[in-house]
Design an enzyme around this catalytic site. Structure first.
Site, short mmCIF file in Angstrom:
data_model
loop_
_atom_site.label_atom_id
_atom_site.label_comp_id
_atom_site.label_asym_id
_atom_site.label_seq_id
_atom_site.Cartn_x
_atom_site.Cartn_y
_atom_site.Cartn_z
N LYS A 25 4.30 8.64 9.29
CA LYS A 25 4.06 8.14 10.39
C LYS A 25 5.11 8.45 11.48
O LYS A 25 4.92 9.70 11.98
CB LYS A 25 4.00 6.50 10.08
CG LYS A 25 3.00 6.34 9.17
CD LYS A 25 2.34 4.80 9.41
CE LYS A 25 1.13 4.73 8.61
NZ LYS A 25 0.91 4.05 7.24
N ASP A 43 9.22 2.85 -0.11
CA ASP A 43 8.07 3.19 0.97
C ASP A 43 8.43 2.89 2.26
O ASP A 43 8.13 1.77 2.56
CB ASP A 43 6.69 2.76 0.19
CG ASP A 43 5.71 3.42 1.07
OD1 ASP A 43 5.86 4.15 1.88
OD2 ASP A 43 4.35 3.42 0.58
N TYR A 55 0.88 -1.17 -0.15
CA TYR A 55 0.09 0.12 -0.13
C TYR A 55 0.70 1.11 0.11
O TYR A 55 1.59 1.20 0.80
CB TYR A 55 -0.92 0.08 1.36
CG TYR A 55 -1.75 1.30 1.42
CD1 TYR A 55 -2.85 1.41 0.48
CD2 TYR A 55 -1.62 2.20 2.24
CE1 TYR A 55 -3.54 2.69 0.64
CE2 TYR A 55 -2.58 2.98 2.65
CZ TYR A 55 -3.41 3.46 1.63
OH TYR A 55 -4.21 4.53 1.78
C1 LIG Z 1 0.27 4.34 5.93
C2 LIG Z 1 1.03 4.24 4.82
C3 LIG Z 1 1.04 5.17 3.65
C4 LIG Z 1 -0.25 6.36 3.47
O1 LIG Z 1 0.14 7.11 4.60
P1 LIG Z 1 -0.94 8.12 4.84
O2 LIG Z 1 -0.58 9.08 5.99
O3 LIG Z 1 -2.08 7.16 5.52
O4 LIG Z 1 -1.73 8.88 3.59
C5 LIG Z 1 1.80 4.97 2.53
N1 LIG Z 1 2.53 3.88 2.70
C6 LIG Z 1 2.45 2.94 3.47
C7 LIG Z 1 3.59 2.00 3.37
C8 LIG Z 1 2.05 3.26 4.69
O5 LIG Z 1 2.35 2.30 5.52
#
Ligand SMILES: *Cc1c(COP(=O)(O)O)cnc(C)c1O
Length: 431
Positions: free
Chosen positions: A271, A238, A143
């Site tokens: 995060k 990511d 994701y």
């Molecule tokens: C949480 C997450 C996102 C999205 O971040 P948001 O602040 O919720 O938009 C993207 N990539 C990864 C791997 C994530 O865990």
């Protein structure tokens, strides 16, 4: 006793779609009533019925210090007194950028944004702008936020151009998104052999936390690096979830220990760098980052980007996690949890496999750790849901879906983990 969680959920559903502002909060996968959080402190939060829970989601990762850490609270309060938002640059943005660059050697420059979605979406635009190419590779089960081009999952089998997983995303918008199976070297090689010259970037969660917890294998990661280099595509990590969560140098430092000289070309973060405030970032080497406006032709902007209260929160969080022994202690606590859960499951004869890195963990109600999304999805869902609710009834809050990772904070004590394992013993015995 009136159930205030239930009452609030009913009220919420009248005015907010599904009663929540992010779908997983609705408990749709596990059933039952979502807990409305009233307040939190350390490793705990209390719901609307004043019921306490040991919190193993920590806002899905950001709360690595636990809730209400005194130094973070003080920094946020002080920053708020000086103003909430200016639409003009501030010193703290520079400090935060410097801090990130200091901790992550693959990054020369960063741009701050407000969410992981925004960071991932902007990184893709930058990769396309910098390479002059259209195609991107992503992996099934990863994701990267809910930007249109990234909201794709593929069926099993050979690499195919993805179908949108969300309504409202026209096929044309995802026609350049190639979706491959995680940890599948053959598919990866075939995709590059066929279309390598058109690939702008390969985006990957190095330790995938959006299909529970699945590591990219070392041979697979090595091939990702080699093929990106060979074909001139950017390797984009990511690390929104793993960044400053699995190690001080992020997941890329874990792979750098296993693959000599390893570095990604781009990194997406969120995060933990916001410490619970809306803050995210993307970074790369100077030559790539200088393609961004106002220097270059790739446009990207944000009214609240580099917000002064959010940067105070993030910066203080990053300072705290650099204290000597922080990650050693966090890892040890996380391993205490996973070993305890494994032991409890074994004692009850429940199939169980678990893995962790730093303060991030996953567990599966199966005998071996899965390597890709399709295998994760073979988990016994109803059994997981019984486990989840059994733990919830005993005051332990795990992620309300089997495809999510879990998080331990520095505020989780040995006794908190022991209480969690004791609860798990009772619940496993009922499965
Ligand atoms: C949480 C997450 C996102 C999205 O971040 P948001 O602040 O919720 O938009 C993207 N990539 C990864 C791997 C994530 O865990």
């Amino acid at each position: 006793m009136t159930d205030r969680n239930h009452a609030l959920f009913e009220r919420a559903k009248q005015r907010i779609p599904g009663g929540v502002n992010s779908p997983v909060r609705a408990f749709k996968a596990v059933g039952g009533t979502p807990r409305f959080v009233q307040r939190a402190q350390g490793a705990y939060f209390w719901d609307a019925n004043d019921q306490r829970y040991i919190d193993y989601i920590g806002s899905w990762g950001p709360m690595i210090l636990g809730h209400g850490h005194p130094a973070v609270l003080e920094a946020v309060q002080k920053a708020a007194l000086d103003g909430f938002s200016f639409g003009a640059p501030t010193e703290r943005e520079v400090e935060l950028a410097e801090e990130i660059v200091k901790l992550v050697p693959s990054i020369d420059m960063v741009r701050l944004v407000s969410s992981g979605t925004e960071a991932g979406m902007s990184a893709i635009r930058l990769a396309r702008g910098a390479t002059g190419r259209k195609k991107i590779i992503k992996f099934e089960g990863c994701y990267h936020g809910h930007a249109d081009a990234l909201l794709v999952k593929a069926g099993s089998g050979l690499a195919t151009f993805g179908n949108p997983t969300s309504a409202g995303v026209p096929p044309e918008v995802v026609q350049h998104t190639l979706v491959l199976e995680y940890n599948n070297v053959e598919q990866l090689e075939a995709a590059f052999a066929e279309q390598g010259d058109d690939i702008a970037c390969l985006m990957i969660e190095p330790i995938a936390g959006n299909m529970n917890f699945v590591r990219a294998s070392v041979p697979f990661m090595k091939r990702c690096r080699e093929l990106c280099t060979q074909y001139g595509a950017l390797l984009a990590f990511d690390e929104v979830m793993t960044g400053f969560r699995v190690a001080l140098g992020c997941a890329q430092s874990v792979y750098a220990q296993l693959i000599p000289g390893f570095e990604p070309d781009m990194t997406v973060m969120g995060k933990v760098i916001g410490g619970g405030m809306p803050l995210a970032a993307f970074g790369a080497k100077r030559a790539v980052m200088e393609q961004l406006a106002p220097l270059g032709a790739v446009y990207q902007a944000g009214t609240l980007s580099g917000n002064p209260v959010a940067t105070a929160c993030g910066l203080t969080t990053l300072k705290e996690i650099q204290k000597p022994g922080f990650f050693e202690a966090l890892s040890a606590r996380t391993q205490q949890l996973t070993a305890g859960l494994q032991n409890a499951a074994d004692a009850a004869g429940v199939p169980f496999a678990t893995d962790s890195q730093g303060g991030m963990f996953g567990f599966f109600l199966m005998d071996t750790l899965p390597q890709n999304y399709a295998t994760v999805m073979t988990t016994d869902g109803p059994r997981f849901n019984r486990f989840f609710h059994g733990m919830l009834d005993r005051g332990v809050y795990f992620a309300p879906a089997l495809y999510e990772a879990g998080f331990v904070s520095a505020a989780h004590s040995e006794a908190d983990v022991e209480a969690t394992v004791a609860a798990a013993r009772e619940v496993f015995a009922t499965l």
